[in-house]
Design a protein around this motif. Sequence first.
Motif, short mmCIF file in Angstrom:
data_model
loop_
_atom_site.label_atom_id
_atom_site.label_comp_id
_atom_site.label_asym_id
_atom_site.label_seq_id
_atom_site.Cartn_x
_atom_site.Cartn_y
_atom_site.Cartn_z
N GLN A 121 -24.60 39.65 55.59
CA GLN A 121 -23.33 39.90 55.88
C GLN A 121 -22.06 39.50 55.18
OE1 GLN A 121 -22.42 38.69 59.91
NE2 GLN A 121 -24.20 39.86 60.72
N GLY A 122 -22.28 38.10 54.63
CA GLY A 122 -21.08 37.56 53.98
C GLY A 122 -21.13 38.24 52.59
N ARG A 125 -19.55 41.64 53.09
CA ARG A 125 -18.15 42.02 53.31
C ARG A 125 -17.38 41.26 52.14
NH1 ARG A 125 -18.13 39.19 59.47
NH2 ARG A 125 -19.96 40.52 60.24
N LEU A 126 -17.83 40.27 51.55
CA LEU A 126 -17.04 40.07 50.31
C LEU A 126 -17.11 41.19 49.23
CD1 LEU A 126 -18.62 36.35 49.15
CD2 LEU A 126 -16.20 37.03 49.61
N VAL A 127 -17.98 41.96 49.13
CA VAL A 127 -17.89 43.19 48.11
C VAL A 127 -17.02 44.31 48.64
CG1 VAL A 127 -19.39 44.63 46.91
CG2 VAL A 127 -19.94 42.40 47.05
N GLY A 129 -15.47 44.48 51.70
CA GLY A 129 -14.30 44.50 52.69
C GLY A 129 -14.93 44.57 54.05
N THR A 130 -13.95 44.57 55.04
CA THR A 130 -14.39 44.39 56.55
C THR A 130 -14.21 45.85 57.21
OG1 THR A 130 -12.23 43.32 56.91
CG2 THR A 130 -14.22 41.94 56.97
N ASN B 389 -6.94 43.04 49.16
CA ASN B 389 -7.07 42.25 50.34
C ASN B 389 -8.09 41.09 50.11
OD1 ASN B 389 -9.48 43.80 49.62
ND2 ASN B 389 -9.86 44.70 51.67
N SER B 392 -8.61 38.37 53.29
CA SER B 392 -9.68 38.77 54.22
C SER B 392 -10.98 38.67 53.73
CB SER B 392 -9.38 40.12 54.84
OG SER B 392 -9.73 41.14 53.98
N ARG B 393 -11.35 38.99 52.52
CA ARG B 393 -12.55 38.87 52.05
C ARG B 393 -12.72 37.40 51.70
NH1 ARG B 393 -13.55 43.89 47.87
NH2 ARG B 393 -12.52 45.47 49.27
N ALA B 394 -11.74 36.79 51.18
CA ALA B 394 -12.38 35.22 50.85
C ALA B 394 -12.72 34.66 52.19
CB ALA B 394 -11.19 34.54 50.45
N GLN B 396 -14.63 35.89 54.39
CA GLN B 396 -16.09 36.14 54.56
C GLN B 396 -17.01 35.32 53.87
OE1 GLN B 396 -16.70 38.15 56.83
NE2 GLN B 396 -14.62 38.74 57.23
#
Lengths: 334, 426
Positions: A121-122, A125-127, A129-130, B389, B392-394, B396
């Motif tokens: 998940q991390g 989302r890091l790559v 975005g959310t 952004n 918001s990514r950090a 995560q």
Amino acid sequence: MNELVFFINNVVVSGIVSSSIYAMGAIGVTLVFSIMRFAHFAHADMMTLGAFFVLGLTMLFPEIGNAIGLPSALILMPIAMVMTALTAVGIDRTFYKPLRDNNVKPIVLVIGSLGVTLMLQGLIRLVAGTGSRSMYIAERKDIFRLELPGELATRPIVITEPQIILFVFAVGAVVALHWFLTRSRLGKAMRAMSDNPDLARVSGINTNTVIAVTWMIAGALATAAGTLLSLDVTLKPDLSFFLLLPIFAAAIVGGVGHPYGAIAGGFVVGFAETLAVFNWAVLLRPFQDMLPAGWELPTYLAFVGTEYKITVPFFILVAILVWRPTGLFKGKVL
Amino acid sequence: MKLSTMSQSRRDLLLLLALSIPVLGVFLTMGPAYGVRMSVEAACYAILALGLTIQWGYAGQFNAGVMGFVALGGVSAMLISVPPNPDFWDSDLPGELGRVLLILLAGIAVVVAISRLHRLGIPKQLRTALTIIAALIVYLTFVNQLAPVAGAIESQAGFVGGLGLPAWLGWIVGGALAGGIGYFIGHICLGLRSDYLAIATLGIAEIIKAFLKNVDWLTRGTATVSPLPWPTPGAGELGFVLSRSLYLSITAVVIAAIFFLLHRAYHSPWGRTIRAIRDNEVSAAAMGKDINKRRLEIFVFGCILMGIGGAALTSFNSIFDPTGYLPLNHTFLVLAMVILGGPGNNLGTLFGAILVYIIWIMSAPLALFLMDTAVVIGQSWFGWEDPGNLDSRALQARVFVIGLLISLVLRYAPKGLMPERVPHHR
């Protein structure tokens, strides 16, 4: 008749869609459960990962689908299935195999799979975005409206292209899996190992190969399910926790270790969800005229509100665990 | 034997001393107000971690739904401590609500009565069918009766409001509520294999959250309730540092009390029974121990602690936001604390709670720093576009760090940094 069309659109079509997704996820879960004997919590994130592989490939080659007339994402899906299958094997070698070699209790493997879930998940989302994304980059989603003949119904039956693809793919995957498990040597070895791992080992079955093949099948099916689901709706990185419970419920309802049971379980859970949130008052509306004057039919008559959809698989799960822990098809109680 | 105990104690002491370095680091770099706030939150998490360590460490039950019990504690703290809502109490709505609840109680009584029908000689299958039908009818009646009342409460008064009682009472009620729900779950799921308990608790946590998010008449749902009163004087009277320190001292007292009780329980015959069941269920059963009862007890105790910790955490944040309860923040973070510190070792669990909490809050700024550096290098060397952004990514990165932590601990220190010390009497 319009009411029946409404029923078909909202229950039959969407029930088949979610059932097929759950079934494809549950097959992977049930295979892992029966061969490695732990509940693999990272499965739903493998779906997301696979779908993101497809999205990445589609962004590289957005026009590839035009030649055949299918969505590009679908053409590129087999490549992503291979990528996810290899990733799944890699995850197993890196994270689960050392634990297995230490002879830990199955529940420790479950915790390990939770760690893998969070890492996946991390990373996703890091790559990426959310936000949620559409899998259609250069094309549009085809929507078919089937007009019914005659004067009976004024509204059409609505079905989208990804829904048809999903259904065809699910049937194809099930048939292929059936053929694989019953006819091929490896498939028989997998069944043997799920029945009795020690006996399988002493009769010369290479357990490492069987485990790797299991992960490949699970990863490939998870990719397909995740991709087809996100083709139908959108691709969200936080999909997994909402899919996990229905998938586990489907696997346990079908009986752990039974791929066919998992399909049946997927359909039980999928249709139970759709039927539970369906507003039955719509179907009763035509009968309003037959009632004596003064009787009012309720306008809203659903078992649970849409916001409580997640409770349905949970209650199915609890009910099956209490009354019939082996599942509908006499699976294992590990 | 004695020597190894000595060296273990020294190791624990060294670890605790080493822990003071990151704590001091946070205080020095981020300022005392932030440092105290972090300590309070870490203390609340320590209560949750103690709850999980008795379930997972003492008894080997894996609860993947800590979040649900935290949320139950939070809603109790909110309902008990928030001032009463005069719009609600001055109308005729309390009577209406009471009538609906009475209908529910009567319905439950009828269903329970029907489920006992087999004592009158009615076949069991018929009884089960009748019970299910009756339960469905009661449920649909209740839902249809409640809907207009709930709608009226939402439109006229917003929500029912709290009781205006002291916050610490809310913490106790939160523990009781979480324990009650835990009793039901444990009753159903503890007899099954541990994987199934994990799946079931994961599900119940999501259901509790969905419920709290959607009962707007009770909790205001996504509109959130704030501010929640503290059991101590707030920041307005004493300033941030002092008021937070007072709060910290209260949580420290709670932890000390729990710690003492757990220590006594662990070394009592009851604690030995629990460990015997964990390590060898069959032989414990052969010794005549009531396995199911002991397991249920420990599961309920763990849930009570989680309820208290959740209530303390929610009171401190001073806002009740059902959407703010996340599996990552309230389940997996606690799990990482327990397995890093040492399941079954109370001191280790406290150590893990503080260390993991510091890692947790520091990983986002660190990841942002790394990403910023990468962007700067990328821009100057290769002419990259920065995606915009990064913040918001950090954030995560925390998800990844906690996952990595869990995987590494399981691989390299499966018993945690302070392993459980099972006393041997010779």
